[in-house]
Design an enzyme around this catalytic site. Structure first.
Site, PDB file in Angstrom:
ATOM      1  N   GLY A  15      21.820 -20.117  42.733  1.00  0.00           N
ATOM      2  CA  GLY A  15      20.559 -19.395  42.730  1.00  0.00           C
ATOM      3  C   GLY A  15      20.305 -18.498  41.541  1.00  0.00           C
ATOM      4  O   GLY A  15      19.600 -17.491  41.659  1.00  0.00           O
ATOM      5  N   ASN A  17      18.493 -19.290  39.034  1.00  0.00           N
ATOM      6  CA  ASN A  17      17.051 -19.419  38.757  1.00  0.00           C
ATOM      7  C   ASN A  17      16.235 -18.613  39.765  1.00  0.00           C
ATOM      8  O   ASN A  17      15.236 -17.996  39.396  1.00  0.00           O
ATOM      9  CB  ASN A  17      16.633 -20.895  38.769  1.00  0.00           C
ATOM     10  CG  ASN A  17      16.938 -21.566  37.445  1.00  0.00           C
ATOM     11  OD1 ASN A  17      16.258 -21.348  36.457  1.00  0.00           O
ATOM     12  ND2 ASN A  17      18.001 -22.356  37.421  1.00  0.00           N
ATOM     13  N   ASN A 111       9.528 -28.148  39.695  1.00  0.00           N
ATOM     14  CA  ASN A 111      10.987 -28.238  39.596  1.00  0.00           C
ATOM     15  C   ASN A 111      11.420 -27.833  38.190  1.00  0.00           C
ATOM     16  O   ASN A 111      10.688 -28.044  37.231  1.00  0.00           O
ATOM     17  CB  ASN A 111      11.426 -29.689  39.870  1.00  0.00           C
ATOM     18  CG  ASN A 111      12.930 -29.866  39.776  1.00  0.00           C
ATOM     19  OD1 ASN A 111      13.702 -29.098  40.368  1.00  0.00           O
ATOM     20  ND2 ASN A 111      13.371 -30.873  39.031  1.00  0.00           N
ATOM     21  N   HIS A 113      14.278 -28.633  35.402  1.00  0.00           N
ATOM     22  CA  HIS A 113      15.308 -29.616  35.051  1.00  0.00           C
ATOM     23  C   HIS A 113      15.949 -29.203  33.712  1.00  0.00           C
ATOM     24  O   HIS A 113      15.231 -28.873  32.768  1.00  0.00           O
ATOM     25  CB  HIS A 113      14.695 -31.013  34.926  1.00  0.00           C
ATOM     26  CG  HIS A 113      15.717 -32.054  34.600  1.00  0.00           C
ATOM     27  ND1 HIS A 113      16.587 -32.543  35.549  1.00  0.00           N
ATOM     28  CD2 HIS A 113      16.054 -32.648  33.428  1.00  0.00           C
ATOM     29  CE1 HIS A 113      17.409 -33.407  34.970  1.00  0.00           C
ATOM     30  NE2 HIS A 113      17.112 -33.488  33.692  1.00  0.00           N
ATOM     31  N   ASP A 154      12.196 -36.450  38.616  1.00  0.00           N
ATOM     32  CA  ASP A 154      11.898 -35.825  37.316  1.00  0.00           C
ATOM     33  C   ASP A 154      10.722 -36.501  36.604  1.00  0.00           C
ATOM     34  O   ASP A 154      10.594 -36.434  35.379  1.00  0.00           O
ATOM     35  CB  ASP A 154      13.137 -35.848  36.392  1.00  0.00           C
ATOM     36  CG  ASP A 154      14.327 -35.126  37.007  1.00  0.00           C
ATOM     37  OD1 ASP A 154      14.118 -34.104  37.685  1.00  0.00           O
ATOM     38  OD2 ASP A 154      15.470 -35.581  36.808  1.00  0.00           O
ATOM     39  N   GLU A 184      15.852 -22.050  30.951  1.00  0.00           N
ATOM     40  CA  GLU A 184      15.482 -22.142  32.377  1.00  0.00           C
ATOM     41  C   GLU A 184      14.963 -20.822  32.945  1.00  0.00           C
ATOM     42  O   GLU A 184      13.902 -20.768  33.563  1.00  0.00           O
ATOM     43  CB  GLU A 184      16.687 -22.594  33.208  1.00  0.00           C
ATOM     44  CG  GLU A 184      17.160 -23.985  32.874  1.00  0.00           C
ATOM     45  CD  GLU A 184      18.289 -24.443  33.782  1.00  0.00           C
ATOM     46  OE1 GLU A 184      18.262 -24.187  34.989  1.00  0.00           O
ATOM     47  OE2 GLU A 184      19.229 -25.080  33.265  1.00  0.00           O
TER      48      GLU A 184
HETATM   49  C1  GRF Z   1      19.909 -25.501  37.199  1.00  0.00           C
HETATM   50  O1  GRF Z   1      20.597 -25.966  36.087  1.00  0.00           O
HETATM   51  C2  GRF Z   1      18.616 -26.246  37.345  1.00  0.00           C
HETATM   52  O2  GRF Z   1      18.063 -26.632  36.156  1.00  0.00           O
HETATM   53  C3  GRF Z   1      19.035 -27.450  38.131  1.00  0.00           C
HETATM   54  O3  GRF Z   1      20.011 -26.982  39.021  1.00  0.00           O
HETATM   55  C4  GRF Z   1      20.646 -25.815  38.500  1.00  0.00           C
HETATM   56  C5  GRF Z   1      20.538 -24.725  39.523  1.00  0.00           C
HETATM   57  O4  GRF Z   1      21.240 -23.568  39.217  1.00  0.00           O
HETATM   58  N1  GRF Z   1      17.888 -28.093  38.724  1.00  0.00           N
HETATM   59  P1  GRF Z   1      21.006 -22.231  40.046  1.00  0.00           P
HETATM   60  O5  GRF Z   1      21.315 -22.537  41.517  1.00  0.00           O
HETATM   61  O6  GRF Z   1      19.596 -21.785  39.857  1.00  0.00           O
HETATM   62  O7  GRF Z   1      21.996 -21.257  39.486  1.00  0.00           O
END
Ligand code: GRF
Length: 205
Positions: A15, A17, A111, A113, A154, A184
């Site tokens: 988590g 992100n 999403n 990626h 994607d 990200e």
């Molecule tokens: C990230 O690299 C995202 O791009 C991918 O999954 C990963 C998730 O990481 N879709 P986190 O759980 O947000 O740390």
């Protein structure tokens, strides 16, 4: 801010992100959206702790419990409706969503990626595998992409991208970390703000 867009973040893991979104809301980068709910496919996801620490409602909907993808999605829809969710953010969510689901929420699921789509994306490209493939190919630039989610993995329309340089001594792990930090965690909150503004405009129609 008046009547922010209600967001659900779907997670399966650490988590980071999700944390970036929470921080962006606090710092004012996100003004037009509020995270109302975090749904995890994994009961042990650390993302759930991050949500709880920030007073965000959490739900665990694992395929184990609901057996089929259809049942799992029906349960997700029920909860999204209960919370009045207008925008679904996939942030490290490890389940593939059916066409039925993605059609229902057309242009309402995004999403993140960890590559510059259309490179290193699609079925089988997740987590470190993406960065391993980028290093194997020898690309000098990689990055991250936020896109709408449709039935093709994607494959939905691209919303935002940010490039990150590959360094000579990169390992998949160092590259993954840098792509997260430099791309990200920046473009996901920015894309949420952008789409939320659009949703608010549409509400007025
Ligand atoms: C990230 O690299 C995202 O791009 C991918 O999954 C990963 C998730 O990481 N879709 P986190 O759980 O947000 O740390």
């Amino acid at each position: 801010m008046n009547n922010p867009v209600s967001v659900a973040v779907l997670v399966s893991g650490g988590g980071t992100n999700l944390q970036a979104i929470i921080d962006a809301r606090k710092s004012g980068i996100i003004k037009n959206a509020e995270i109302r709910l975090v749904i995890s496919s994994n009961p042990n996801a650390y993302a759930l702790e991050r949500a709880k620490e920030n007073g965000i409602a959490t739900e665990v909907i694992s395929k184990k419990e609901f057996i089929t993808a259809e049942n799992t999605e029906a349960q997700i829809i029920k909860i999204l409706e209960r919370y009045g969710i207008e925008l679904i953010v996939l942030a490290g969510y490890m389940q593939v969503l059916s066409k039925n689901f993605t059609k229902r929420y057309e242009r309402r699921i995004i999403n993140i990626h960890p590559s510059l789509i259309p490179s290193f994306c699609g079925d089988g490209f997740y987590g470190l595998k993406v960065h391993e493939a980028a290093l194997k190919k020898g690309v000098k630039v990689t990055g991250a992409t936020v896109h709408f989610v449709n039935e093709i993995t994607d494959g939905g329309e691209i919303i935002m991208q940010k490039a990150v340089k590959v360094l000579k001594n990169d390992t998949p792990e160092t590259l993954q970390k840098r792509v997260m930090q430099l791309a990200e965690w920046k473009i996901l909150p920015e894309a949420i703000e952008k789409i939320s503004k659009e949703i608010k405009k549409e509400r007025e129609k």
